[in-house]
Enzyme design. Sequence first.
Site, PDB file in Angstrom:
ATOM      1  N   PRO A 202     -11.700  20.178  18.362  1.00 36.74           N
ATOM      2  CA  PRO A 202     -11.152  21.529  18.556  1.00 36.74           C
ATOM      3  C   PRO A 202     -12.202  22.645  18.628  1.00 36.74           C
ATOM      4  O   PRO A 202     -12.295  23.498  17.734  1.00 36.74           O
ATOM      5  CB  PRO A 202     -10.250  21.694  17.335  1.00 36.74           C
ATOM      6  CG  PRO A 202     -10.927  20.890  16.273  1.00 36.74           C
ATOM      7  CD  PRO A 202     -11.512  19.698  16.973  1.00 36.74           C
ATOM      8  N   CYS A 203     -12.955  22.649  19.718  1.00 32.83           N
ATOM      9  CA  CYS A 203     -13.945  23.722  19.881  1.00 32.83           C
ATOM     10  C   CYS A 203     -13.272  25.081  20.069  1.00 32.83           C
ATOM     11  O   CYS A 203     -13.930  26.122  19.925  1.00 32.83           O
ATOM     12  CB  CYS A 203     -14.879  23.417  21.046  1.00 32.83           C
ATOM     13  SG  CYS A 203     -14.047  23.072  22.605  1.00 32.83           S
ATOM     14  N   HIS A 204     -11.959  25.089  20.364  1.00 25.27           N
ATOM     15  CA  HIS A 204     -11.242  26.365  20.491  1.00 25.27           C
ATOM     16  C   HIS A 204     -11.108  27.071  19.147  1.00 25.27           C
ATOM     17  O   HIS A 204     -10.789  28.265  19.110  1.00 25.27           O
ATOM     18  CB  HIS A 204      -9.856  26.143  21.105  1.00 25.27           C
ATOM     19  CG  HIS A 204      -8.956  25.263  20.303  1.00 25.27           C
ATOM     20  ND1 HIS A 204      -8.995  23.885  20.378  1.00 25.27           N
ATOM     21  CD2 HIS A 204      -7.984  25.560  19.391  1.00 25.27           C
ATOM     22  CE1 HIS A 204      -8.092  23.378  19.558  1.00 25.27           C
ATOM     23  NE2 HIS A 204      -7.470  24.365  18.936  1.00 25.27           N
TER      24      HIS A 204
END
Length: 408
Positions: free
Chosen positions: A118-120
């Site tokens: 989850p780089c968001h």
Amino acid sequence: MNRKYIESPVGTLLIEAEDGAITRLEYVDDTGRDDSCPVLDEAERQLREYFEGKRKAFDLPLVPEGTDFQQRVWAALREIPWGEVRSYGDIARRIGQPGATQAVGQANHRNPIAIIIPCHRVIGADGGMTGYGGGLDRKRALLRLEGYVPAEEAVGAESYQDINAATIDRWIDAGWEWGVPIDHDTYLRAARGDWSVRLTPTKPVPRAWFGELRGRRVLGLASGGGQQMPVFAALGADCAVLDYSDKQIASERMVAAREGYAIQIVQADMTRPLPFEDGCFDLIFHPVSNCYIREVLPVWRECYRVLKPGGVLLSGLDTGVNFIVDETEERIVNRLPFDPVADPEQMEQLRTQDAGVQFSHTLEDQIGGQLRAGFRLTDLYEDTNGEGRLHELNIPSFIATRAVKQNN
């Protein structure tokens, strides 16, 4: 290498796998062939659960290709809980290299498995949105899906939801119609079968929409104030209510204590995941309130999650008409969508009117969103404001809907 294309609320996703592990997930514009592969089928299932609000963590074999440093960064990203965020500096400290903030940002940008890694969930140190390979609109959408309110959607030191809760409390002090709890006689009449409730300003909800209420588990969503839930309790329902206003919650407690019935009272923000188990309600009563939130699809998905199969969602919805006219309802002055978070002039307009922070929504959001969440629409009716020029001209500005969670 095997691949699969998936349509999602944030666009078309391409997932690739090799030797039984996911190697890539990226956003694409076009689709192609789909391969039959157990790990890709499982990834699709888990992603759909994620977008439906039913999954907060992925359990998939991942083999992202990258350097040792990138692997450490991506491992740290997977530790960020659903609905939370971290800064690049936080990640740098987490991997033991506090001076590597810039390198962390580069590794974050090169993440080959979006969403699942989850780089968001990584934002700027000031809380602002920063670059995202899928675009900032997708990043915002993913964070909202997880219940996180981006800093850019806050006004000053408060989120717009904090502002709305305080505004509603002021309105109640001034005698707001929707903040006046029912009296004892009204409760007694309801217990004898003489009752009505409204989702919209003027029209009572047809009794046929409810079915038998005795013994049913009913949630009043954004339905505090001691108006509807006491009626359902008098009819023998097992009730819960969720609202974010201090005074609406206080009214619920006051009426319940006066009449001597039990009710689960939850003070919370409906834009965040609802604090209830899956499939625990027979009916959700949701009066007009989506005008106080920016995104409605996550709410519909949560409603679908907490309803039992065959459960009923009753909703009052604005059509957006009230947002385009001036205060006298004589002239069209605003364009749609009405979104004060994105438009400072609209925010100033609301401040001048002490109207909190309100948003217009399309029928695609309000009704189409229910359908996309999995509901089947069974009935609807229109309603007016109940007063003012639009009402005098019989121009509908609200819709009430009845929808059912289909049996799986």
